[in-house]
Enzyme design. Structure first.
Site, PDB file in Angstrom:
ATOM      1  N   ASN A 174       0.851  -1.187   0.000  1.00  0.00           N
ATOM      2  CA  ASN A 174       0.000   0.000   0.000  1.00  0.00           C
ATOM      3  C   ASN A 174       0.886   1.235   0.000  1.00  0.00           C
ATOM      4  OD1 ASN A 174      -2.943  -0.964   0.366  1.00  0.00           O
ATOM      5  ND2 ASN A 174      -1.787  -2.178   1.867  1.00  0.00           N
ATOM      6  N   GLU A 175       1.185   1.725  -1.192  1.00  0.00           N
ATOM      7  CA  GLU A 175       2.103   2.833  -1.376  1.00  0.00           C
ATOM      8  C   GLU A 175       1.443   4.174  -1.010  1.00  0.00           C
ATOM      9  OE1 GLU A 175       5.081   2.272  -1.735  1.00  0.00           O
ATOM     10  OE2 GLU A 175       5.588   0.795  -3.264  1.00  0.00           O
ATOM     11  N   PRO A 176       2.241   5.246  -0.887  1.00  0.00           N
ATOM     12  CA  PRO A 176       1.668   6.563  -0.599  1.00  0.00           C
ATOM     13  C   PRO A 176       0.495   6.895  -1.521  1.00  0.00           C
ATOM     14  CG  PRO A 176       4.048   6.682  -0.482  1.00  0.00           C
ATOM     15  CD  PRO A 176       3.714   5.297  -0.959  1.00  0.00           C
ATOM     16  N   THR A 193      10.426   2.047  -3.572  1.00  0.00           N
ATOM     17  CA  THR A 193      10.218   0.626  -3.284  1.00  0.00           C
ATOM     18  C   THR A 193      10.974  -0.238  -4.285  1.00  0.00           C
ATOM     19  OG1 THR A 193       8.041   1.064  -2.338  1.00  0.00           O
ATOM     20  CG2 THR A 193       8.466  -1.179  -3.088  1.00  0.00           C
TER      21      THR A 193
END
Length: 645
Positions: A174-176, A193
């Site tokens: 769950n990235e920014p 990442t």
């Protein structure tokens, strides 16, 4: 989570206690000395949950993570299964994520990871293992993700979710920008990442750009969450997550609202938290000399003043009134601190002969010392302490450089192919130690995830070895004082290494016993992206501990240098070795002899600069910091910390 192994901060509080020292923190956390101790505690909590569910004849539903953080947890669970009879027959697992696209057979897949580290070694029912499938057709992904969510719900929900954290603040992938209501879905990976994963994939170009991940809402519905973080590289994002505001820009901050979440950290990962970084801003402290040094350096940097210009008001206005009251005046504090830092500076890293060494970092005697410079990879010696290395030789010490690993995985296929072709052209049909034709054929037909053959690894190791000889000859070291250990733990042909073993320790022990050094220099830089520095340092610690009863070890001092990723803080430095402009240039040229590492470094972490630039900038910045504190102005400084083994 309660544990007898919890490590307290390196300061003591006079006042209100735990609430005051953690008052800036919004998530419960436990701090441990190292990841090994912490991982055992986490594994035992999981085991206790499994057993309690078994007693009630219920399934235990675990959410599992991949990456380096949970590896030791899985090792301990496997040990408990083998030695203590821990059964996983009632366990159902759901993994957080998987790269997309990604086959299960690929050794970079999380399917491969989980079976290698856990599932192949326990009695779990294969039908109870759920890992996102990286081969699902793109037009079927939406329904697949909905079904994954329903499978978790039908299993009764996650009883326990194990998490790591990325430098972007991601949990799972769950990235920014991820929403708190997000469910299982496909997501585009953040560049940071992908950079962090690049060492596993032999370069960022090979890292998938997308992944399937559980959503934030999926994770938040877990009954219990434990997030683990190890190392200096995670310190900044841990501070933002634990002390910052909740924001989708740092998805891990959503965990602040979970009723049963614990962050399990080692001391390095916790180092930026206010109670560790600037404890005087939290409450009154017991002022050790180390804490005084840390606080006064911080105060100088905050007020942009040199040590001798600090005033009573500066101390009072920045949370150090109790220190001022204890010492009496800013004048006394400033003079004492100035002298502490002044005494760390020396142009004689092996000790200056025939002088009073009372206030010098190294002993005057013996005037000519036997020195071992341990280098984890075949370039850490010149990158980290090339100037000091040169001084030790010029000042007449018997210096030995010891390369602990071959460094072969850091040589690109293109570089190896170039050397193989040159070798093949040179020897023609003459039989040689390396069959260059077979090497060329292998490299030209190598698949993406194929492990190098023994001959290819040998060639890559020889490339690093010959570059090392060139660099040490340039500095002035005799060939007979250059040693290559090729420690077995490293020789897997893959980024993933074997655990440190007795054979590795014995090899390190033998070289120390042979040389009987007065000084040992070793890499204390644990921010190395793929962990080799830490393993090599542990081998040295173990060897020196075993050798400690030997009389010659009474005269042996251990000095730790930092590598290309992170320098010692000023208050941590016990020996600062100034470099002249010509010594900086000599160090640069020595680093550049490592040509295979110059233009396309495979494992440089999140810093795109070449190693010689990083090293030069770091040394010059250390000199600037000393200058800003009011000490002498130098071109550059290499820094060391003495370690009592």
């Amino acid at each position: 989570m309660k544990s007898a192994l919890e490590i307290k901060p390196d300061i003591s509080y006079k006042s209100a206690g735990k609430f005051e020292e953690t008052r800036f923190e919004k998530i419960h956390n436990e701090i441990f000395k190292n990841s090994a101790e912490a991982s055992v505690i986490v594994a035992h909590e999981i085991a206790q949950l499994i057993r309690s569910k078994q007693e009630k004849n219920k399934s235990c539903v675990l959410g599992l993570a991949t990456g380096s953080s949970p590896v030791k947890v899985y090792e301990e669970l496997v040990r408990m299964h083998r030695e203590e009879g821990l059964s996983f027959s009632n366990v159902i697992t759901f993994n957080l994520d998987e790269y997309y696209p990604m086959t299960k057979e690929n050794n970079q897949s999380y399917h491969y990871f989980m079976h290698q580290h856990l599932f192949n070694h326990i009695d779990i029912n294969p039908e109870n293992i759920n890992i996102p499938d990286g081969t699902i057709a793109i037009d079927e992904l939406n329904q697949y993700c909905i079904d994954y969510e329903m499978n978790i719900k039908n299993a009764g929900g996650l009883d326990f979710q194990l998490l790591g954290i990325g430098r972007t603040g991601h949990v799972g992938f769950n990235e920014p920008g991820s929403h708190i209501n997000s469910g299982t879905r496909i997501i585009t990976l953040d560049h940071i990442t992908r950079v962090d994963a690049s060492s596993d994939f032999n370069g960022i170009d090979n890292v998938p750009k997308r992944a399937i991940t559980m959503g934030v809402s999926t994770i938040m519905r877990s009954k219990r969450i434990v997030l683990m973080a190890w190392g200096q590289n995670k310190a900044d994002i841990i501070k933002r997550t634990i002390q910052g505001d909740i924001s989708s820009e740092v998805p891990a901050t959503f965990l602040q609202n979970h009723p049963n979440a614990t962050f399990v950290l080692d001391q390095s990962a916790a180092s930026e938290l206010t109670r560790f970084k600037t404890p005087w801003l939290v409450g009154e402290c017991i002022w050790t000399q180390e804490l005084k040094s840390k606080a006064i350096v911080w105060l100088c940097q905050k007020t942009k003043q040199s040590i001798l210009k600090l005033t009573d008001r500066d101390y009072n206005n920045n949370g150090m009134s109790d220190l001022l009251a204890l010492e009496g005046s800013a004048y006394d504090l400033n003079i004492n601190m100035f002298n502490v830092l002044q005494h760390t500076i020396t142009g004689w890293p092996g000790g200056k002969p025939n002088t009073d060494d009372s206030f010098r970092p190294e002993r005057a005697n013996p005037a000519k010392k036997r020195v071992i410079l341990f280098s984890p990879h075949p370039d850490d010696d010149v990158i980290s302490m090339g100037g000091t290395f040169s001084k030790l030789i010029k000042q007449g010490h018997d210096v030995h450089v010891v390369y602990q690993t071959s460094g072969n995985i850091a040589v690109t296929d293109d570089e190896a192919l170039k050397f193989a072709e040159v070798g093949n052209d040179f020897v023609g049909d003459v039989e040689s130690k390396i069959n260059f034709k077979s090497v060329i054929k292998f490299l030209n037909n190598k698949s993406e995830d194929q492990v190098d053959s023994l001959e290819v690894r040998k060639l890559k190791g020889l490339i690093r070895r010959r570059e090392s000889y060139a660099a040490t000859r340039y500095i002035g070291l005799k060939d007979e004082n250059t040693h290559f250990l090729d420690l077995p733990f490293y020789e897997t042909g893959q980024v993933k290494k074997n655990p440190l073993g007795p054979e590795d320790i014995a090899i390190v022990k033998d070289i120390i016993a042979k040389i009987k050094p007065h000084q040992v220099f070793a890499a204390g830089d644990l921010a190395d992206p793929h962990g080799t520095h830490e393993v090599c340092l542990n081998a040295i610690f173990a060897a020196m501990k075993e050798l400690k009863p030997q009389s010659y070890m009474n005269d042996c001092w251990l000095w730790l240098y930092r590598g290309a990723w992170h320098e010692w803080d000023i208050h941590e430095i016990d020996m600062a070795v100034p470099l002249s402009p010509s010594e900086v240039l000599l160090k640069r040229h020595a680093i550049l002899y490592h040509q295979s590492q110059k233009d396309r470094v495979m494992f440089q972490g999140n810093d795109s600069r070449e190693f010689w630039v990083r090293a030069e900038d770091r040394n010059k910045n250390t000199a600037i910091l000393y200058d800003d504190l009011g000490l002498a102005e130098y071109e550059a400084i290499e820094a060391f910390k003495r370690f009592d083994y």
